[in-house]
Design an enzyme around this catalytic site. Structure first.
Site, PDB file in Angstrom:
ATOM      1  N   GLY A 202      -4.660 -58.982  50.903  1.00 35.38           N
ATOM      2  CA  GLY A 202      -4.464 -59.797  49.895  1.00 35.38           C
ATOM      3  C   GLY A 202      -3.559 -61.175  50.506  1.00 35.38           C
ATOM      4  O   GLY A 202      -3.220 -62.176  49.851  1.00 35.38           O
ATOM      5  N   CYS A 203      -3.002 -61.121  51.935  1.00 37.32           N
ATOM      6  CA  CYS A 203      -2.021 -62.199  52.447  1.00 37.32           C
ATOM      7  C   CYS A 203      -2.999 -63.217  53.203  1.00 37.32           C
ATOM      8  O   CYS A 203      -3.591 -62.594  53.987  1.00 37.32           O
ATOM      9  CB  CYS A 203      -1.007 -61.374  53.028  1.00 37.32           C
ATOM     10  SG  CYS A 203       0.075 -62.741  53.772  1.00 37.32           S
ATOM     11  N   GLY A 204      -2.652 -64.398  52.770  1.00 35.52           N
ATOM     12  CA  GLY A 204      -3.735 -65.432  53.402  1.00 35.52           C
ATOM     13  C   GLY A 204      -2.854 -66.361  54.071  1.00 35.52           C
ATOM     14  O   GLY A 204      -3.659 -67.149  54.893  1.00 35.52           O
TER      15      GLY A 204
ATOM     16  N   CYS B 284       0.233 -65.637  55.959  1.00 36.74           N
ATOM     17  CA  CYS B 284       1.427 -65.342  56.805  1.00 36.74           C
ATOM     18  C   CYS B 284       1.469 -65.722  58.327  1.00 36.74           C
ATOM     19  O   CYS B 284       0.292 -65.645  58.966  1.00 36.74           O
ATOM     20  CB  CYS B 284       1.343 -63.689  56.917  1.00 36.74           C
ATOM     21  SG  CYS B 284       1.281 -63.001  55.227  1.00 36.74           S
TER      22      CYS B 284
END
Length: 268
Positions: free
Chosen positions: A101-103, A105
């Site tokens: 879900g991290c876009g 970083c």
């Protein structure tokens, strides 16, 4: 997978099905660019989509080849770019480690986080009733969700064709990248990518909330209308407006909300 239950819940005799989550490295010309936690399926689509939406290649034909190496600890997608794309990559190389879900970083500058999106110039109009119908088709096509109830999906609908693409993943960004890759494979590789994107003339559907990076990926896809089941962030709304994308959110059985460019939606 065996589980204990509480509150009268029941699970199938064989136990609860849960999705796999695997470290997937994306390496370009021998250099690792990103490590994402992802579902270990449709990996070539993921490699192509991530490469395009991250701007590591401007067109699919700048990707020379993709090799998939499987190890005990994870999967390495070994992507080889042509000379021009490889030169751009070396100039903007950055390290990125993304949990599910991290876009955003690992980027090197604030300017990269809020870069100007591609502008979608597409006069496609979609009737309001189509959005609910297309969402129903997406739900019906989500095999992994039906089995596990624990993954996101991104899908694409076109008038006269119905649902032409659907991809699932534990990460919402990954699902969209996989869809971009799958739709790109349907195009003629010699087509002028700057003039015709795979999302032209259709409706992009998401099962997640709409954050700015999802809008940026939709702009790369060239989708004129984006419809999601959850709400957007304020930056996502501003970015969709700037990109010329019709942003539909909180799309449920009882209706939806249109945040930008409502002129593309008939029947409001």
């Amino acid at each position: 997978m065996p589980v204990k239950t509480h509150g009268g819940r029941s699970v199938p005799a064989g136990g609860r099905a849960v999705p796999e989550e695997t470290p997937v490295a994306l390496s370009y010309n021998g250099t690792t660019q990103a490590v994402m936690m992802a579902s270990p399926g449709d990996l070539e689509d993921f490699a192509v989509g991530f490469t395009l939406t991250e701007g590591l290649a401007e067109r699919p034909d700048e990707i020379r080849s993709i090799d998939i190496a499987v190890f005990d600890e994870g999967i390495d997608l070994r992507i080889w770019l042509d000379t021009r794309a490889a030169t751009r990559f070396s100039e903007r190389r950055r390290g990125l480690v993304g949990p599910t879900g991290c876009g955003l970083c690992g980027i090197e500058s604030l300017g990269e986080a809020v870069r100007v999106p591609a502008h979608v110039r597409d006069e496609t109009r979609i009737h309001a009733g189509v959005i609910r119908e297309a969402q129903a088709l997406m739900v019906a096509g989500q095999a992994l969700r039906a089995e596990t109830s624990a993954v996101h999906a991104a899908a694409f609908w076109k008038d006269g064709e119905g649902l032409v693409g659907l991809r699932e993943d534990v990460g919402r960004h990954n699902a969209l990248d996989k869809l971009v890759g799958a739709l790109s494979a349907r195009m003629d590789r010699v087509a002028d990518w700057s003039q015709r994107r795979p999302g032209a003339g259709g409706l992009l559907l998401l099962t997640s909330r709409v954050s700015v990076e999802m809008v940026m990926k939709a702009a790369v896809l060239g989708a004129p209308v984006l419809a999601a089941v959850s709400a957007p962030t304020a930056l996502a709304v501003r970015t969709a407006d700037a990109a010329g994308i019709t942003l539909v959110a909180s799309a449920r059985e009882d209706g939806f909300e249109v945040f930008t460019h409502p002129d593309r939606i008939d029947g409001l």
